[in-house]
Write an enzyme that holds these catalytic residues in place. Structure first.
Site, PDB file in Angstrom:
ATOM      1  N   SER A 139     -35.746  34.231  21.999  1.00  0.00           N
ATOM      2  CA  SER A 139     -36.118  35.202  20.792  1.00  0.00           C
ATOM      3  C   SER A 139     -35.002  35.744  20.308  1.00  0.00           C
ATOM      4  O   SER A 139     -33.673  35.898  20.970  1.00  0.00           O
ATOM      5  CB  SER A 139     -37.104  35.951  21.200  1.00  0.00           C
ATOM      6  OG  SER A 139     -37.377  37.182  20.230  1.00  0.00           O
ATOM      7  N   TYR A 152     -39.455  42.764  27.525  1.00  0.00           N
ATOM      8  CA  TYR A 152     -39.149  41.432  26.715  1.00  0.00           C
ATOM      9  C   TYR A 152     -37.805  41.272  26.409  1.00  0.00           C
ATOM     10  O   TYR A 152     -37.599  39.945  26.629  1.00  0.00           O
ATOM     11  CB  TYR A 152     -40.345  41.517  25.461  1.00  0.00           C
ATOM     12  CG  TYR A 152     -40.214  40.372  24.447  1.00  0.00           C
ATOM     13  CD1 TYR A 152     -41.273  39.268  25.025  1.00  0.00           C
ATOM     14  CD2 TYR A 152     -39.768  40.321  23.198  1.00  0.00           C
ATOM     15  CE1 TYR A 152     -41.077  38.188  24.267  1.00  0.00           C
ATOM     16  CE2 TYR A 152     -40.033  39.002  22.589  1.00  0.00           C
ATOM     17  CZ  TYR A 152     -40.400  38.077  23.046  1.00  0.00           C
ATOM     18  OH  TYR A 152     -40.665  36.920  22.101  1.00  0.00           O
TER      19      TYR A 152
HETATM   20  N1  LIG Z   1     -44.025  34.877  17.343  1.00  0.00           N
HETATM   21  C1  LIG Z   1     -42.893  35.056  17.301  1.00  0.00           C
HETATM   22  O1  LIG Z   1     -42.566  35.897  16.150  1.00  0.00           O
HETATM   23  C2  LIG Z   1     -41.697  34.835  18.341  1.00  0.00           C
HETATM   24  C3  LIG Z   1     -40.406  35.300  18.186  1.00  0.00           C
HETATM   25  C4  LIG Z   1     -39.645  34.938  18.996  1.00  0.00           C
HETATM   26  C5  LIG Z   1     -39.989  34.385  20.213  1.00  0.00           C
HETATM   27  N2  LIG Z   1     -41.425  33.873  20.445  1.00  0.00           N
HETATM   28  C6  LIG Z   1     -41.468  33.259  21.731  1.00  0.00           C
HETATM   29  O2  LIG Z   1     -42.319  31.894  21.235  1.00  0.00           O
HETATM   30  C7  LIG Z   1     -43.363  31.768  22.378  1.00  0.00           C
HETATM   31  C8  LIG Z   1     -44.655  31.444  21.967  1.00  0.00           C
HETATM   32  O3  LIG Z   1     -45.148  32.596  21.399  1.00  0.00           O
HETATM   33  P1  LIG Z   1     -46.232  32.395  20.030  1.00  0.00           P
HETATM   34  O4  LIG Z   1     -45.276  33.319  18.980  1.00  0.00           O
HETATM   35  O5  LIG Z   1     -46.407  31.224  19.655  1.00  0.00           O
HETATM   36  O6  LIG Z   1     -47.245  33.505  20.725  1.00  0.00           O
HETATM   37  P2  LIG Z   1     -48.879  33.149  21.139  1.00  0.00           P
HETATM   38  O7  LIG Z   1     -49.401  32.459  19.803  1.00  0.00           O
HETATM   39  O8  LIG Z   1     -49.262  34.311  21.864  1.00  0.00           O
HETATM   40  O9  LIG Z   1     -48.755  31.909  22.172  1.00  0.00           O
HETATM   41  C9  LIG Z   1     -48.285  32.088  23.501  1.00  0.00           C
HETATM   42  C10 LIG Z   1     -48.446  31.127  24.487  1.00  0.00           C
HETATM   43  O10 LIG Z   1     -48.061  31.358  25.623  1.00  0.00           O
HETATM   44  C11 LIG Z   1     -49.200  30.797  26.531  1.00  0.00           C
HETATM   45  N3  LIG Z   1     -48.950  31.751  27.715  1.00  0.00           N
HETATM   46  C12 LIG Z   1     -49.237  33.004  27.775  1.00  0.00           C
HETATM   47  N4  LIG Z   1     -49.089  33.256  29.183  1.00  0.00           N
HETATM   48  C13 LIG Z   1     -49.226  32.206  29.757  1.00  0.00           C
HETATM   49  C14 LIG Z   1     -48.952  31.973  31.326  1.00  0.00           C
HETATM   50  N5  LIG Z   1     -49.280  32.833  32.113  1.00  0.00           N
HETATM   51  N6  LIG Z   1     -48.943  30.643  31.792  1.00  0.00           N
HETATM   52  C15 LIG Z   1     -49.055  29.514  30.726  1.00  0.00           C
HETATM   53  N7  LIG Z   1     -49.243  29.899  29.541  1.00  0.00           N
HETATM   54  C16 LIG Z   1     -49.340  31.214  28.993  1.00  0.00           C
HETATM   55  C17 LIG Z   1     -50.649  31.069  25.709  1.00  0.00           C
HETATM   56  O11 LIG Z   1     -51.591  30.477  26.248  1.00  0.00           O
HETATM   57  P3  LIG Z   1     -52.741  30.728  27.043  1.00  0.00           P
HETATM   58  O12 LIG Z   1     -53.187  32.171  26.687  1.00  0.00           O
HETATM   59  O13 LIG Z   1     -53.848  29.719  26.943  1.00  0.00           O
HETATM   60  O14 LIG Z   1     -52.264  30.463  28.440  1.00  0.00           O
HETATM   61  C18 LIG Z   1     -49.817  30.634  24.418  1.00  0.00           C
HETATM   62  O15 LIG Z   1     -50.312  29.250  24.194  1.00  0.00           O
HETATM   63  C19 LIG Z   1     -43.034  32.618  23.304  1.00  0.00           C
HETATM   64  O16 LIG Z   1     -42.324  32.467  24.457  1.00  0.00           O
HETATM   65  C20 LIG Z   1     -42.714  33.995  22.518  1.00  0.00           C
HETATM   66  O17 LIG Z   1     -41.884  34.940  23.306  1.00  0.00           O
HETATM   67  C21 LIG Z   1     -42.248  34.346  19.522  1.00  0.00           C
END
Ligand SMILES: NC(=O)c1ccc[n+]([C@@H]2O[C@H](COP(=O)([O-])OP(=O)(O)OC[C@H]3O[C@@H](n4cnc5c(N)ncnc54)[C@H](OP(=O)(O)O)[C@@H]3O)[C@@H](O)[C@H]2O)c1
Length: 271
Positions: A139, A152
Site C-alpha cells: 500500500s 496497518y
Molecule cells: N482498496 C484500497 O484502497 C487499498 C489500498 C492499498 C492497499 N490495499 C490492499 O489491497 C488488498 C486487497 O484489499 P481490497 O481493497 O480489495 O479490500 P477488500 O475488498 O476488503 O478485500 C479484502 C480481501 O481480503 C480477504 N481477507 C481478509 N481477511 C482474510 C483472512 N484472514 N484470510 C484470507 N483472506 C482474507 C477478504 O476475503 P474474505 O472476507 O472472504 O476472507 C477479501 O477478499 C489488501 O491487502 C489491502 O490492504 C487496498
C-alpha cells in the site's frame, strides 16, 4: 492480453475488491486461477465471473496449520504454481491510543504473518520448477505513515521490507518478486477495516469512494506483472505524488500527514 496463457495464478483475498478484479483480469488473459479467501460463497461468485479453469480453495491466512495441505492441493491441481499474489488484507481506522494490542496482533497475523507463511510454503515449489513470480499487495501506507493506521502502515511497511529482501535471495533462481503499492482503490477495504477493539469500522471512506476502480487497478497490475516489474504503484489521487515527495522531501510529507490527522479526526469520531 494473452500473456498469462496456461499460467497458474493463486490469488488470496480473491472474494472481493482488488483480488476479485485481478481474478477476472487474469482469467481474460488466459490464466488458470486458484481463488482463496475465507468466504467460499463469495469465491464461487467470483469464479462464476471468470473465464477458463479455476479452483476455489477457501483459506484463512491466519490458519497456518491448515496451509501445508492447502498448498499441496493447489500444487496438485495443475502440477505447478506460476504466480502467488498475496493480496488478502485488512485495514485499520483507530488512533494508537485507542488500539488494543490484540488488534495490532490481529492486523499483523492477517497482513504480515499470513503472507509470509504462505510464501514460505509456495517458494520451494517455485524453486523446484525453476521459475515463479511472487507478489504482495502492500500500500501507499507501506511507504508513508498514515494517520489512524499505525498498525496497518507498520504491517504494509513490513511487507515491503520482507519482499524486497526476499527478491535479493531468489533472483538467481529465476523467481520474480513484485511489491504492489495501491493508493485509494474503490473496494470494501474501509468498511472491512478494524477499529481499536477489533470490531469492524463499517464505513466507506470518502477517499475510497472517490478512488480508482478495482478493474482499472487490476489492469495496471497485470501490465506491470507481465513486464516483471519489481514495483507497481497504482492509483490516481494526490497520494501517488506523496510517494516521490517522501523520497525527496520527507519533512513535507510528515507535515501533510499530520495535517491530515487533524482533518480526519474532525470528520470522524476517532481522535
Ligand atoms: N482498496 C484500497 O484502497 C487499498 C489500498 C492499498 C492497499 N490495499 C490492499 O489491497 C488488498 C486487497 O484489499 P481490497 O481493497 O480489495 O479490500 P477488500 O475488498 O476488503 O478485500 C479484502 C480481501 O481480503 C480477504 N481477507 C481478509 N481477511 C482474510 C483472512 N484472514 N484470510 C484470507 N483472506 C482474507 C477478504 O476475503 P474474505 O472476507 O472472504 O476472507 C477479501 O477478499 C489488501 O491487502 C489491502 O490492504 C487496498
Amino acid at each position: 492480453m494473452t500473456q498469462f496463457n496456461h499460467q497458474v495464478v493463486w490469488i488470496t483475498g480473491a472474494s472481493s475488491g482488488i483480488g476479485e478484479a485481478l481474478a477476472v483480469a487474469f482469467s481474460k488473459a488466459g490464466a488458470k486461477l486458484i481463488l482463496s479467501s475465507r468466504n467460499q460463497a463469495e469465491l464461487e461468485r467470483v469464479q462464476s465471473l471468470c473465464q477458463g479453469e479455476s479452483l476455489v480453495l477457501p483459506l484463512d491466512v491466519t490458519d497456518e496449520a491448515a496451509m501445508p495441505a492447502l498448498v499441496k492441493r493447489a500444487h496438485e491441481w495443475q502440477g505447478k504454481i506460476d504466480f502467488l499474489i498475496n493480496n488478502a488484507g485488512i485495514s485499520q481506522r483507530s488512533s494508537c491510543l485507542k488500539t488494543d494490542m490484540s488488534t495490532y496482533r490481529h492486523l499483523f497475523e492477517v497482513d504480515v504473518f499470513g503472507q509470509i507463511a504462505l510464501t514460505k510454503l509456495v517458494l520451494p515449489i517455485m524453486i523446484e520448477q525453476g521459475s515463479g513470480h511472487l507478489a504482495v499487495t502492500s500500500s501507499v501506507a507501506g511507504k508513508i505513515g498514515v494517520p489512524f493506521r499505525t498498525g496497518y502502515s507498520a504491517a504494509k511497511h513490513a511487507m515491503m521490507g520482507f519482499f524486497d529482501a526476499l527478491r535479493t535471495e531468489v533472483a538467481h533462481q529465476s523467481i520474480k518478486v513484485t511489491t504492489i503499492t495501491p493508493g485509494y482503490i474503490r473496494t470494501n477495504i474501509s468498511a472491512n477495516a478494524v477499529v481499536g477493539d477489533g470490531s469492524a469500522y463499517a464505513v466507506e471512506d470518502t477517499d475510497i469512494r472517490k478512488g480508482m476502480s478495482a478493474n482499472e487497478c487490476a489492469d495496471v497490475i497485470l501490465k506491470g506483472l507481465a513486464k516483471h516489474k519489481p514495483e507497481i504503484a497504482v492509483g490516481r489521487g494526490a497520494e501517488m505524488h506523496a510517494l516521490w515527495l517522501k523520497r525527496l522531501f520527507p519533512k513535507v510529507v510528515f507535515k501533510m500527514a499530520a495535517k491530515r490527522f487533524h482533518q480526519t479526526a474532525a470528520e470522524n469520531d476517532f481522535k
